[in-house]
Design a protein around this motif. Structure first.
Motif, PDB file in Angstrom:
ATOM      1  N   VAL A  21      10.556  45.508 -85.226  1.00 33.49           N
ATOM      2  CA  VAL A  21       9.887  46.228 -86.309  1.00 33.49           C
ATOM      3  C   VAL A  21       8.499  46.728 -85.939  1.00 33.49           C
ATOM      4  N   GLY A  22       7.946  46.294 -84.806  1.00 27.43           N
ATOM      5  CA  GLY A  22       6.656  46.778 -84.346  1.00 27.43           C
ATOM      6  C   GLY A  22       6.709  47.051 -82.855  1.00 27.43           C
ATOM      7  N   PHE A  27       7.146  43.433 -81.601  1.00 25.89           N
ATOM      8  CA  PHE A  27       7.084  42.493 -82.717  1.00 25.89           C
ATOM      9  C   PHE A  27       8.462  42.443 -83.375  1.00 25.89           C
ATOM     10  N   TYR A  28       9.076  41.250 -83.327  1.00 27.03           N
ATOM     11  CA  TYR A  28      10.425  41.072 -83.862  1.00 27.03           C
ATOM     12  C   TYR A  28      10.389  40.267 -85.150  1.00 27.03           C
ATOM     13  N   LEU A  29      11.226  40.632 -86.081  1.00 26.07           N
ATOM     14  CA  LEU A  29      11.460  39.859 -87.293  1.00 26.07           C
ATOM     15  C   LEU A  29      12.822  39.191 -87.143  1.00 26.07           C
ATOM     16  N   MET A  41       0.048  50.040 -82.795  1.00 24.30           N
ATOM     17  CA  MET A  41       1.488  49.806 -82.831  1.00 24.30           C
ATOM     18  C   MET A  41       2.134  50.586 -83.969  1.00 24.30           C
ATOM     19  N   ASN A  42       3.357  51.008 -83.755  1.00 22.54           N
ATOM     20  CA  ASN A  42       4.142  51.665 -84.794  1.00 22.54           C
ATOM     21  C   ASN A  42       5.024  50.632 -85.479  1.00 22.54           C
ATOM     22  N   TRP A  43       5.247  50.820 -86.801  1.00 19.03           N
ATOM     23  CA  TRP A  43       5.934  49.803 -87.581  1.00 19.03           C
ATOM     24  C   TRP A  43       7.067  50.393 -88.410  1.00 19.03           C
ATOM     25  N   PRO A  71       2.768  44.467 -90.645  1.00 15.35           N
ATOM     26  CA  PRO A  71       2.119  44.502 -89.328  1.00 15.35           C
ATOM     27  C   PRO A  71       1.458  43.192 -88.903  1.00 15.35           C
ATOM     28  N   MET A  72       1.810  42.733 -87.718  1.00 18.97           N
ATOM     29  CA  MET A  72       1.249  41.538 -87.071  1.00 18.97           C
ATOM     30  C   MET A  72       1.253  40.328 -87.999  1.00 18.97           C
ATOM     31  N   SER A  73       2.338  40.157 -88.729  1.00 16.77           N
ATOM     32  CA  SER A  73       2.432  39.080 -89.715  1.00 16.77           C
ATOM     33  C   SER A  73       2.870  37.767 -89.080  1.00 16.77           C
ATOM     34  N   LEU A  74       2.122  37.346 -88.069  1.00 10.82           N
ATOM     35  CA  LEU A  74       2.311  36.020 -87.496  1.00 10.82           C
ATOM     36  C   LEU A  74       1.546  35.020 -88.348  1.00 10.82           C
TER      37      LEU A  74
END
Length: 348
Positions: A52-53, A92-94, A144-146, A167-170
């Motif tokens: 997703v990112g 960035f993986y969900l 980054m693209n989302w 975005p960057m939801s760690l």
């Protein structure tokens, strides 16, 4: 439970309200990979995850943790971080619903170790809390693209249906990280994997940030050495290296982008009519010596021909191919090999 700083402020007022604009609130979970993205060949996604990112830069530098880990004197900082330069890919993986960060991370870890990954720093759970802040995820997420969509609360009576930005939801919840190196194609790749709950425990989903740095020579031929600098180099050292003289790999034909550099070389020789120079071609150590001697000689002759076309007498020029016999950098890295592939003007 520990939340990102932005989430802490939002949760204080969230009951059944959503976060963000009305348009954003209408979005559900992401349903597809972000446009233009692709898994990196070094490490595949956990089955069922969405990419997703995504961002990729042909030449950039990032700081990654060294074996020293966290600083003992500065809060939430890395001690002596490594500056990794080259082609940088950020993913960035969900994770899929029902899969825990632990299961995803252990699979990532197992796959990397099987491929020869050499970790230099790792953290798990509580020890990852300061690491999360040291990573500075907001900065890493820039550019980054989302995918469209949001994170949605599925647990907790007060937070079911609540939404948080993707975005960057760690987070520091169930967080684990490993960073190290992987040998691939004769080069050393720097790799960082951080997996945790996505944003907070109410989303009940895992997220993974993967950062890969592949060594790559910085693009050359982008700066032309002007006549004044060439003249100064010849006077000071008797030679000057010219990286604005360009050829395709294995070819002796000058590329059109070389014209600006050739014009400056001719200008120097016209300003010093008594000067005679060797035009010396150099290669890296890739390939057979005999082939590189022939290649470097052919390139030097092509430069001589181009200078005579610009009005320089052939009697003032001599072509010489030196193959890889006079490196100016180590051939162990692509960056070093790029420096060794050059044309020089040398005073006779």
């Amino acid at each position: 439970m520990t939340l990102r700083p932005a989430a802490l402020a939002l949760l204080a007022s969230l009951v059944s309200l959503t976060v963000g604009s009305a348009a954003h609130a209408a979005e559900g979970w992401p349903t597809a990979d972000v446009k233009g993205s692709a898994d990196h060949p070094v490490i595949s996604r956990f089955t069922g995850s969405l990419l997703v990112g995504y961002a990729q830069q042909d030449w950039a530098a990032v700081q990654q943790p060294s074996a020293a880990g966290l600083s003992k004197t500065e809060r939430n900082k890395f001690a002596d971080p490594i500056s990794a330069e080259g082609k940088v890919t950020r993913l960035f993986y969900l994770g899929p619903a029902g899969k825990t960060p632990l299961e995803i991370f252990r699979n990532q870890q197992q796959a990397l170790m099987a491929a020869g990954f050499k970790p230099r720093f790792s953290c798990e759970l509580k020890s990852c809390e300061p690491v999360y802040f040291a990573l500075d995820t907001d900065t890493r997420g820039q550019g980054m693209n989302w995918s469209p969509g949001a994170l949605i609360g599925v647990k907790g009576s007060n937070f079911q249906g609540a939404r948080w930005a993707l975005p960057m939801s760690l987070s520091t919840d169930e967080a684990r990280m490993t960073v190290g190196t992987l040998s691939r194609g004769g080069s050393t790749v720097q790799l960082l994997v951080y997996t945790s709950i996505a944003e907070n425990e109410y989303t009940d989903r895992a997220a993974s940030y993967i950062e890969i740095v592949e060594p790559k020579a910085m693009p050359t031929g982008q700066v032309t050495v002007d006549a004044k600098a060439i003249s100064a180099g010849l006077q000071a050292e008797g030679k000057v290296a010219l990286y604005g003289v360009l050829f395709d790999t294995g070819k002796t034909e000058l590329k059109p982008d070389s014209n600006a550099q050739l014009d400056q070389m001719a200008a120097v020789l016209k300003a010093q009519p008594a000067a005679k120079v060797f035009i010396v071609g150099h290669t890296d150590n890739v390939g057979a010596v005999d082939a590189n001697l022939k290649l470097s000689q052919g390139r030097a002759q092509a430069v001589v021909a181009a200078l005579t076309q610009r009005g320089i007498a052939a009697s003032r020029l001599a072509a010489h191919g030196n193959a890889g016999y006079a490196p100016v950098a180590s051939n162990a890295s692509e960056d070093g090999r790029a420096k060794n592939r050059r044309v020089e003007m040398v005073l006779q």
